[in-house]
Design a protein around this motif. Structure first.
Motif: not given
Length: 319
Positions: A261, A296, A300
């Motif tokens: 990721e 995502a 983050r």
């Protein structure tokens, strides 16, 4: 218009902190075939300055008013530069009249000792971030960024990041085309944006003493659009799934899923800065859909990818 640009050097400063940015600005003059930058290396006393590697550079005694001022970093001579009363007074006198001022690497300590970074977010070399934050609590130290722009203050992390920041300064003055031309001339692998971390996932893995996975990670970066699950990675690395999971996590400090990721989101940031659509980026980095990319990315980095693209993509590239 010719920009008067000073780089402050001192005995013991890092050679590349001076010559890296200087080479970029010199190349800018060559690229547009006229003197965009009047570059001067300056020091407290003038004359020859002996850098940390023993190579001496010629300098002019501090004085005059620059348009842009950068302070080089160093190690052995840094404390003396911070304590030099003439340097401090000169910096305090000229910085209000500059269009921009800043530092390369630990040059931030010289500016901070003159009170010129109070209330600013700054970058410095990763090994000195804690020391800078502790010694100057009024300064907000970004331990991640390659370089930071806060108003008219430009600061970079260290050594080669001074080149990245100098290219950004050239882009601000002369446009992206000129900065990209210089980067190609220097045979740079890529122009690195300021928000990029000082330690990429790849570099972190390579820096680990017991990391046997550099080749695998290189392959992963080239195949982000593929399924990069544990069975696939273990097979490619030649391990059993259980052994791969344990060894990879020990070597990188992250599980394979978290590491993948990280790679995907780092790649997504680069593509967003090029103004590409979220759907196209999601496909290229293996996040399947723009919705999954958005979730995502926001988890983050704390912002939607569309906002990041708006902030960082060149106007002519944004879509």
């Amino acid at each position: 218009m010719t920009h008067k640009l000073f780089i402050l050097a001192y005995d013991g400063c890092q050679l590349l902190d001076v010559t890296g940015p200087a080479a970029v600005f010199g190349a800018a003059n060559d690229a547009i075939e006229k003197p965009a930058y009047d570059l001067q290396i300056v020091s407290a006393e003038g004359g020859l300055v002996t850098t940390n590697c023993g190579v001496a550079v010629q300098s002019r005694k501090i004085g005059g008013q620059p348009d842009t001022l950068l302070v080089a970093g160093g190690s052995r001579g840094l404390k003396a530069a911070m304590m030099n009363a003439d340097v401090r007074r000169w910096l305090q006198k000229v910085t209000p009249g500059t269009r921009r001022y800043g530092s390369v690497c630990t040059g931030a300590f010289v500016l901070a000792s003159a009170g010129l970074l109070d209330g600013k977010r700054v970058a410095t070399h990763w090994a000195s971030c804690a020391r800078l934050a502790e010694r100057f609590p009024a300064v907000s130290v970004d331990a991640e960024a390659l370089y930071v722009v806060d108003g008219k203050v430009w600061t970079s992390a260290g050594v080669t990041t001074g080149i990245d920041m100098a290219l950004a300064l050239v882009e601000a003055d002369l446009g992206a085309a000129t900065a990209n031309l210089i980067a190609r001339h220097f045979v740079l692998y890529a122009r690195r944006p300021g928000y990029q971390s000082q330690f990429s996932p790849m570099l972190q893995a390579q820096a680990a003493a017991d990391a046997p996975f550099a080749a695998l990670i290189d392959w992963m970066q080239d195949h982000l659009d593929r399924e990069l699950d544990v069975p696939t990675l273990a097979r490619h690395a030649g391990y059993s799934e259980r052994s791969f999971y344990r060894k990879f996590t020990e070597a990188t400090g992250k599980t394979p899923a978290h590491f993948v990721e990280d790679l995907r989101l780092d790649a997504a940031r680069t593509l967003l800065s090029k103004g590409l659509s979220l759907k196209l980026i999601a496909g290229r980095v293996g996040l399947k859909s723009s919705a999954r990319l958005g979730q995502a990315f926001e988890r983050r980095f704390g912002m939607a990818p569309s906002l990041f693209r708006e902030m960082h993509a060149s106007p002519e590239l944004a879509s």
